[in-house]
Design a protein around this motif. Structure first.
Motif, PDB file in Angstrom:
ATOM      1  N   ARG A  25       0.832  -1.203   0.000  1.00  0.00           N
ATOM      2  CA  ARG A  25       0.000   0.000   0.000  1.00  0.00           C
ATOM      3  C   ARG A  25       0.873   1.262   0.000  1.00  0.00           C
ATOM      4  NH1 ARG A  25      -2.765  -1.279   3.863  1.00  0.00           N
ATOM      5  NH2 ARG A  25      -4.814  -1.884   3.078  1.00  0.00           N
ATOM      6  N   ARG A  26       1.976   1.250   0.731  1.00  0.00           N
ATOM      7  CA  ARG A  26       2.870   2.414   0.771  1.00  0.00           C
ATOM      8  C   ARG A  26       3.582   2.619  -0.572  1.00  0.00           C
ATOM      9  NH1 ARG A  26       3.423   4.834   5.537  1.00  0.00           N
ATOM     10  NH2 ARG A  26       2.526   3.772   7.344  1.00  0.00           N
ATOM     11  N   CYS A  27       3.882   1.534  -1.263  1.00  0.00           N
ATOM     12  CA  CYS A  27       4.424   1.674  -2.626  1.00  0.00           C
ATOM     13  C   CYS A  27       3.394   2.340  -3.529  1.00  0.00           C
ATOM     14  CB  CYS A  27       4.826   0.308  -3.181  1.00  0.00           C
ATOM     15  SG  CYS A  27       6.361  -0.382  -2.479  1.00  0.00           S
ATOM     16  N   TYR A  28       2.129   1.927  -3.400  1.00  0.00           N
ATOM     17  CA  TYR A  28       1.071   2.585  -4.170  1.00  0.00           C
ATOM     18  C   TYR A  28       1.017   4.074  -3.846  1.00  0.00           C
ATOM     19  CZ  TYR A  28      -0.917  -2.041  -5.338  1.00  0.00           C
ATOM     20  OH  TYR A  28      -1.136  -3.309  -5.809  1.00  0.00           O
ATOM     21  N   ALA A  29       1.121   4.403  -2.578  1.00  0.00           N
ATOM     22  CA  ALA A  29       1.053   5.808  -2.170  1.00  0.00           C
ATOM     23  C   ALA A  29       2.217   6.614  -2.735  1.00  0.00           C
ATOM     24  CB  ALA A  29       1.024   5.910  -0.652  1.00  0.00           C
ATOM     25  N   SER A  30       3.381   5.944  -2.924  1.00  0.00           N
ATOM     26  CA  SER A  30       4.551   6.680  -3.433  1.00  0.00           C
ATOM     27  C   SER A  30       4.367   7.118  -4.877  1.00  0.00           C
ATOM     28  CB  SER A  30       5.822   5.832  -3.284  1.00  0.00           C
ATOM     29  OG  SER A  30       5.879   4.784  -4.237  1.00  0.00           O
ATOM     30  N   LEU A  31       3.373   6.558  -5.569  1.00  0.00           N
ATOM     31  CA  LEU A  31       3.048   7.019  -6.909  1.00  0.00           C
ATOM     32  C   LEU A  31       2.488   8.437  -6.881  1.00  0.00           C
ATOM     33  CD1 LEU A  31       3.059   5.835  -9.830  1.00  0.00           C
ATOM     34  CD2 LEU A  31       0.681   5.179  -9.453  1.00  0.00           C
ATOM     35  N   TRP A  32       2.111   8.908  -5.678  1.00  0.00           N
ATOM     36  CA  TRP A  32       1.475  10.215  -5.524  1.00  0.00           C
ATOM     37  C   TRP A  32       2.258  11.112  -4.579  1.00  0.00           C
ATOM     38  CZ3 TRP A  32      -2.493  10.930  -8.796  1.00  0.00           C
ATOM     39  CH2 TRP A  32      -3.070   9.792  -9.354  1.00  0.00           C
ATOM     40  N   ASN A  33       3.541  10.833  -4.398  1.00  0.00           N
ATOM     41  CA  ASN A  33       4.293  11.648  -3.440  1.00  0.00           C
ATOM     42  C   ASN A  33       4.633  13.027  -4.025  1.00  0.00           C
ATOM     43  OD1 ASN A  33       6.902  11.649  -4.759  1.00  0.00           O
ATOM     44  ND2 ASN A  33       7.248   9.559  -4.010  1.00  0.00           N
ATOM     45  N   GLU A  34       5.116  13.884  -3.178  1.00  0.00           N
ATOM     46  CA  GLU A  34       5.327  15.288  -3.549  1.00  0.00           C
ATOM     47  C   GLU A  34       6.381  15.452  -4.636  1.00  0.00           C
ATOM     48  OE1 GLU A  34       6.366  19.521  -1.268  1.00  0.00           O
ATOM     49  OE2 GLU A  34       6.092  17.677  -0.118  1.00  0.00           O
ATOM     50  N   ARG A  35       7.315  14.493  -4.741  1.00  0.00           N
ATOM     51  CA  ARG A  35       8.352  14.582  -5.785  1.00  0.00           C
ATOM     52  C   ARG A  35       7.809  14.190  -7.150  1.00  0.00           C
ATOM     53  NH1 ARG A  35      10.513  11.392  -1.870  1.00  0.00           N
ATOM     54  NH2 ARG A  35      10.478   9.572  -3.260  1.00  0.00           N
ATOM     55  N   VAL A  36       6.935  13.192  -7.165  1.00  0.00           N
ATOM     56  CA  VAL A  36       6.489  12.608  -8.427  1.00  0.00           C
ATOM     57  C   VAL A  36       5.479  13.487  -9.145  1.00  0.00           C
ATOM     58  CG1 VAL A  36       5.267  10.650  -9.435  1.00  0.00           C
ATOM     59  CG2 VAL A  36       6.980  10.269  -7.670  1.00  0.00           C
ATOM     60  N   LEU A  37       4.599  14.158  -8.408  1.00  0.00           N
ATOM     61  CA  LEU A  37       3.524  14.929  -9.032  1.00  0.00           C
ATOM     62  C   LEU A  37       4.054  15.993 -10.003  1.00  0.00           C
ATOM     63  CD1 LEU A  37       1.112  15.282  -5.984  1.00  0.00           C
ATOM     64  CD2 LEU A  37       0.831  13.788  -7.962  1.00  0.00           C
ATOM     65  N   PRO A  38       4.968  16.869  -9.584  1.00  0.00           N
ATOM     66  CA  PRO A  38       5.479  17.859 -10.548  1.00  0.00           C
ATOM     67  C   PRO A  38       6.298  17.231 -11.663  1.00  0.00           C
ATOM     68  CG  PRO A  38       6.670  18.009  -8.468  1.00  0.00           C
ATOM     69  CD  PRO A  38       5.513  17.092  -8.227  1.00  0.00           C
ATOM     70  N   TYR A  39       6.939  16.095 -11.384  1.00  0.00           N
ATOM     71  CA  TYR A  39       7.735  15.392 -12.396  1.00  0.00           C
ATOM     72  C   TYR A  39       6.832  14.935 -13.539  1.00  0.00           C
ATOM     73  CZ  TYR A  39      11.535  12.241 -13.940  1.00  0.00           C
ATOM     74  OH  TYR A  39      12.532  11.613 -14.645  1.00  0.00           O
ATOM     75  N   ARG A  40       5.688  14.321 -13.193  1.00  0.00           N
ATOM     76  CA  ARG A  40       4.757  13.890 -14.241  1.00  0.00           C
ATOM     77  C   ARG A  40       4.181  15.083 -14.993  1.00  0.00           C
ATOM     78  NH1 ARG A  40       2.906   9.466 -10.722  1.00  0.00           N
ATOM     79  NH2 ARG A  40       1.191  10.764  -9.941  1.00  0.00           N
ATOM     80  N   GLU A  41       3.852  16.146 -14.264  1.00  0.00           N
ATOM     81  CA  GLU A  41       3.276  17.321 -14.913  1.00  0.00           C
ATOM     82  C   GLU A  41       4.264  17.939 -15.902  1.00  0.00           C
ATOM     83  OE1 GLU A  41       2.055  19.806 -11.700  1.00  0.00           O
ATOM     84  OE2 GLU A  41       0.451  18.453 -11.060  1.00  0.00           O
ATOM     85  N   ARG A  42       5.539  17.979 -15.514  1.00  0.00           N
ATOM     86  CA  ARG A  42       6.551  18.546 -16.414  1.00  0.00           C
ATOM     87  C   ARG A  42       6.652  17.730 -17.698  1.00  0.00           C
ATOM     88  NH1 ARG A  42      11.749  17.421 -17.417  1.00  0.00           N
ATOM     89  NH2 ARG A  42      11.930  15.927 -15.713  1.00  0.00           N
ATOM     90  N   LEU A  43       6.432  16.420 -17.580  1.00  0.00           N
ATOM     91  CA  LEU A  43       6.527  15.547 -18.740  1.00  0.00           C
ATOM     92  C   LEU A  43       5.215  15.450 -19.518  1.00  0.00           C
ATOM     93  CD1 LEU A  43       8.569  12.683 -17.063  1.00  0.00           C
ATOM     94  CD2 LEU A  43       9.406  14.256 -18.803  1.00  0.00           C
ATOM     95  N   GLY A  44       4.181  16.119 -19.029  1.00  0.00           N
ATOM     96  CA  GLY A  44       2.895  16.082 -19.712  1.00  0.00           C
ATOM     97  C   GLY A  44       2.177  14.760 -19.586  1.00  0.00           C
ATOM     98  N   ILE A  45       2.411  14.013 -18.491  1.00  0.00           N
ATOM     99  CA  ILE A  45       1.787  12.707 -18.272  1.00  0.00           C
ATOM    100  C   ILE A  45       0.564  12.879 -17.376  1.00  0.00           C
ATOM    101  CG2 ILE A  45       2.101  10.415 -17.254  1.00  0.00           C
ATOM    102  CD1 ILE A  45       5.089  10.647 -17.971  1.00  0.00           C
ATOM    103  N   ASN A  46      -0.563  12.353 -17.806  1.00  0.00           N
ATOM    104  CA  ASN A  46      -1.777  12.379 -16.986  1.00  0.00           C
ATOM    105  C   ASN A  46      -1.558  11.551 -15.729  1.00  0.00           C
ATOM    106  OD1 ASN A  46      -4.404  11.722 -15.919  1.00  0.00           O
ATOM    107  ND2 ASN A  46      -5.280  12.396 -17.856  1.00  0.00           N
TER     108      ASN A  46
END
Length: 862
Positions: free
Chosen positions: A148-169
């Protein structure tokens, strides 16, 4: 539990499905494939199917949070993480995990849980270190909590802007989790990371190892001192080592069933000691290269020693290395200076096609630039070229017996090569219809922004069409290498293999050959009309064009020819006119052909019947020398090499159709910008980068267009009158001797004559018969010059370049890849071209020889 079931949530490493990226994520898929032959600790993968089942009931809540908290990544992550950590796992997932671990004898073992995102290792999206790993887990409750914590890491504070910068939904991202036996590294043993090449210095001949005592998390995290070792790839000899002072180590918590890890102080004797001895360094380097061999590409691995045994914990491809910008890869494609507008319009589409092609061929994506513009010339990333070029499938064994054994793997490896031509031809119609629609659309009533949007529509059509086109070129290169290797295995003579290769492929009906055949037919009409022939002897193409109305039959057929093929380019840059816009240059080429007799050597008609007969006879002789069980494979390699020869030529021919709507729209846009006071002349639009022009038009800031266009025009004009440095940022080394130049043999034989340098099609009409053609490169539009030449020398290319292939067809000696030859051998230099040795030797002129008026000599061929 049936782990082969298509809906299984949990798969052991050895399940066939476990190697699929979309199910197992980047880490999981690589580990599953590597576990077949490398020392990977046992494990299972909680697949992305389980994550999708977990996230489905809360997806609407996630969308609502994303909509309400856009931009504030800390708050957004906190809300999403809390939601995920309190959401129940899907019914049955805990039982399936427990059963899978029991089946693999891992239920009572201490485990590591590693996040494995399905978007890892996409172009520019490595997600390195963005997701979480949990070590030292024991017991099912701790394991389920870690999932469950691995799942949560898909939404951590580092990953969110990283995906947005790459244009990934955000909702397109899914997660698998690797549950793997923990390798219990003590504080006296070592773990770390290793690269099968050196991605720091860009050295492809050395491996790089980082190591620390204890678990490798201190190395992966990058926040602790580590030892560094550089090792030769060929013999695993140590090149360099840097030993750090290491005060601490990370080890597992093992007392009383505790979970996780702890930090311990190292004894003084270990703090300055190397973590690895020479034998261990060699073992780690050997493991990194074994992972590279298994995965087919240089790898970044995590490794660990435990009880003297070396384990592979993780592996992923290396897709970023320092760039080394040279003209090695780019000089043939882009010989001349390029305007900023043209380059910016095509660059994005080129790199999209590159990674699409790599995916098709089973290669990892490249996350950086392959080509860039520097000082108005295009440079290639030579480190990337070497990194990927050596990975194209081409090895078929040391002998025919090993080829027979490799046939099943080769068939699987080349499956895409069978389908690509069919799919490309299927999609060609939509592209051609799109070109036709754009050419029919009126542009004269559009304002500047509307015209610019038209240009962008042309760009987008070209990008969609071009997506598989680099794969065509790469596949052709691979097939040529395969065919050459096959011929060598049969003949055991490289020169004989090359001759047979040329014979087998000389019969291909390329589009260029068809166009040349039509030009030949026009040249015969000139010879058949005494008045027209006299005009052609007396005048240049411009002069012929001015008087063409006196010859209506020829004029009509010439205009028909231009309607069919007038989109052909004189240069890659859209700034340069096409054939239909510069018909005098086409007439110069036809005039050159008209000087050739109807029969005899140098006849450039399309005499394909003799070529086809020779090719069939050569193929039958070859097949007679090949064991029966390999004949079908040999026929297929020959057939595909021919198919891709034709397809590669046709792809380029059709790509150049984009130039007409580009030039049409940019001419209208340039005129409109002159009216607005943003430019002084319409063609200055080519000197304004596309990004600058787009922003200026949308901001109604025409002054930005003027400033950029004037600055880049001045830079371009300066650049096009000089030869670019071969290695960007480095001055070209002076040649060892002024009278002996070395390149690559392109076509055998020896010829002597005076050089004539061709820098652009404007020089075509002045090319004298029996001169040595010297150029940066050649392309199919230059073919008529070869019938006048005694030999060919180019700055770029190799044995499979246009210049080399055409020279071999006509029996002209040719030397390719002689750096800066257009500067080093100015027109009028008498030279001896040895195409067999790949040399060009300057012949001294005696003092009493009137060198400036000496006629070009007849070629001496051997």
């Amino acid at each position: 539990m049936n782990t082969e079931h298509s809906t299984a949530w949990v798969l052991p490493f050895h399940a066939p499905e476990a190697g699929a990226l979309f199910l197992s994520g980047g880490k999981g898929a690589n580990l599953a494939r590597s576990a077949r032959v490398l020392p990977v600790p046992e494990g299972v993968i909680v697949t992305s199917r389980a994550y999708r089942a977990f996230i489905a009931p809360i997806q609407d809540e996630i969308r609502a949070i994303l909509a309400e908290t856009s931009g504030d990544h800390a708050s957004l992550s906190a809300k999403l993480t809390a939601l995920i950590l309190h959401a129940p796992l899907p019914d049955g997932l805990a039982r399936e995990i427990e059963a899978a671990l029991l089946q693999e004898n891992l239920l009572d073992a201490r485990l590591a849980a590693r996040s494995s995102g399905t978007l890892e290792d996409l172009p520019g999206a490595a997600f390195a270190g963005q997701h979480d790993t949990f070590l030292g887990l024991s017991g099912l409750p701790a394991i389920l909590d870690a999932v469950r914590r691995c799942y949560a890491s898909l939404w951590n504070e580092r990953v969110l802007p990283y995906r947005e910068r790459l244009g990934i939904n955000h909702l397109d991202a899914t997660m698998a989790v690797v549950l793997q036996r923990m390798v219990e590294v003590s504080a006296e043993e070592a773990a770390g990371v290793a690269f099968s090449i050196d991605p720091v210095r860009g050295n492809l001949r050395e491996a790089l190892i980082n190591a620390a005592f204890g678990l490798g998390e201190s190395v992966v995290g990058g926040d602790a001192p580590v030892d560094e070792f550089r090792v030769r790839r060929d013999d695993f000899g140590l090149v360099e080592s840097v030993i750090a002072r290491k005060n601490e180590a990370i080890v597992s918590l093992r007392e009383n069933g505790q979970q996780g890890t702890r930090v311990v102080l190292l004894p003084e004797a270990l703090r300055d000691a190397p973590t690895l001895d020479a034998a261990q360094v060699a073992r780690v380097a050997e493991l990194a290269l074994a992972a590279e061999k298994q995965c087919g590409f240089p790898q970044d691995i995590e490794w660990a020693f435990c009880g003297g045994k070396l384990y592979l914990l993780q592996t992923r491809p290396v897709t970023r290395i320092p760039a080394r910008w040279t003209r090695d890869e780019s000089a043939e494609r882009f010989p001349n200076a390029v305007t900023p507008m043209t380059w910016e319009l095509v660059e994005e589409g080129f790199h999209a096609s590159l990674n699409h092609s790599f995916a098709l061929m089973g290669l990892p994506p490249f996350g950086d630039k392959w080509f860039v513009m520097k000082d108005y010339y295009i440079y290639g990333n030579q480190n990337a070229v070497e990194l990927y070029g050596g990975r194209l499938p081409k090895e078929i064994g040391a002998d025919l017996a090993s080829l027979a054994a490799a046939l099943p793997a080769l068939a699987a490896q080349y499956a895409w090569a069978q389908n690509l031509p069919i799919l490309w031809m299927r999609d060609l119609d939509a592209y051609l219809i799109g070109i036709g629609a754009l050419m029919q659309e009126r542009v004269d009533g559009k304002d500047a922004l509307e015209l610019w949007n038209y240009v962008l529509r042309v760009r987008d059509l070209g990008r969609a069409y071009f997506l598989p086109n680099i794969a065509i070129s790469l596949t052709q290169r691979s097939l040529y290498a395969l065919l050459n290797r096959l011929l060598f295995l049969v003949l055991r003579d490289q020169a004989a293999a090359q001759r047979l290769f040329d014979t087998l492929l000389a019969s291909v009906d390329t589009k260029t050959a068809q166009v040349n055949g039509e030009m030949w037919a026009l040249s015969r009409q000139i010879r058949a009309d005494a008045a027209l022939a006299e005009l052609a002897r007396a005048e240049s193409g411009q002069g012929i064009l001015a008087r063409l109305r006196k010859f209506p039959a020829f004029e009509r057929q010439f205009q028909d020819f231009l309607q069919r093929h007038g989109h052909r380019e004189l240069d890659f840059d859209a700034y340069c006119p096409t054939w239909i816009e510069a018909p005098h240059i086409v007439l110069d080429q036809i005039k050159t052909l008209a000087e050739c007799p109807d029969e005899g050597q140098g006849d450039p008609r399309n005499p394909n019947a003799p070529h086809k007969i020779a090719a069939v006879e050569a193929e039958l002789r070859l097949l007679a020398q090949i064991p029966e069980n390999l004949r079908y494979a040999a026929r297929e390699i020959i057939r595909l090499a021919r198919v891709y020869t034709e397809l590669d030529d046709l792809e380029h021919y059709q790509t150049t159709r984009l130039t007409l709507p580009f030039r049409r729209a940019l001419a209208a846009l340039g005129a409109r910008l002159v009216e607005l006071g943003a430019l002084d002349a319409p063609d200055e639009v080519y000197f304004c980068p596309a990004s600058v022009l787009d922003a200026a038009l949308r901001e109604n800031a025409p002054e930005k267009i003027r400033e950029a266009a004037q600055r880049h025009k001045a830079g371009y004009e300066k650049a096009r009158h000089r030869a670019p440095a071969w290695n960007h940022g480095e001055a070209d080394a002076a040649p060892e001797t002024a009278d002996a130049l070395k390149g690559l043999g392109g076509s055998p034989g020896i010829a002597e004559g005076e050089t004539f340098v061709i820098l652009s099609p404007d020089d075509f009409s002045r090319f004298p018969r029996n001169a040595i053609l010297v150029a940066r490169t050649t392309n199919p539009a230059w073919t008529p010059l070869f019938y006048q030449a005694a030999g060919v020398v180019t700055e770029s290319g190799g044995p499979l370049s246009h210049g080399a292939v055409t020279a071999r067809e006509l029996g002209l000696p040719a030397v390719m890849a002689v750096r800066n030859v257009t500067q080093r051998l100015p027109s009028g230099t008498r030279v001896r071209v040895n195409g067999s040795a790949g040399t060009v030797v300057v012949i001294p002129v005696p003092d009493n020889d009137d060198h400036g008026h000496a006629p070009h000599g007849e070629p001496k061929k051997a």
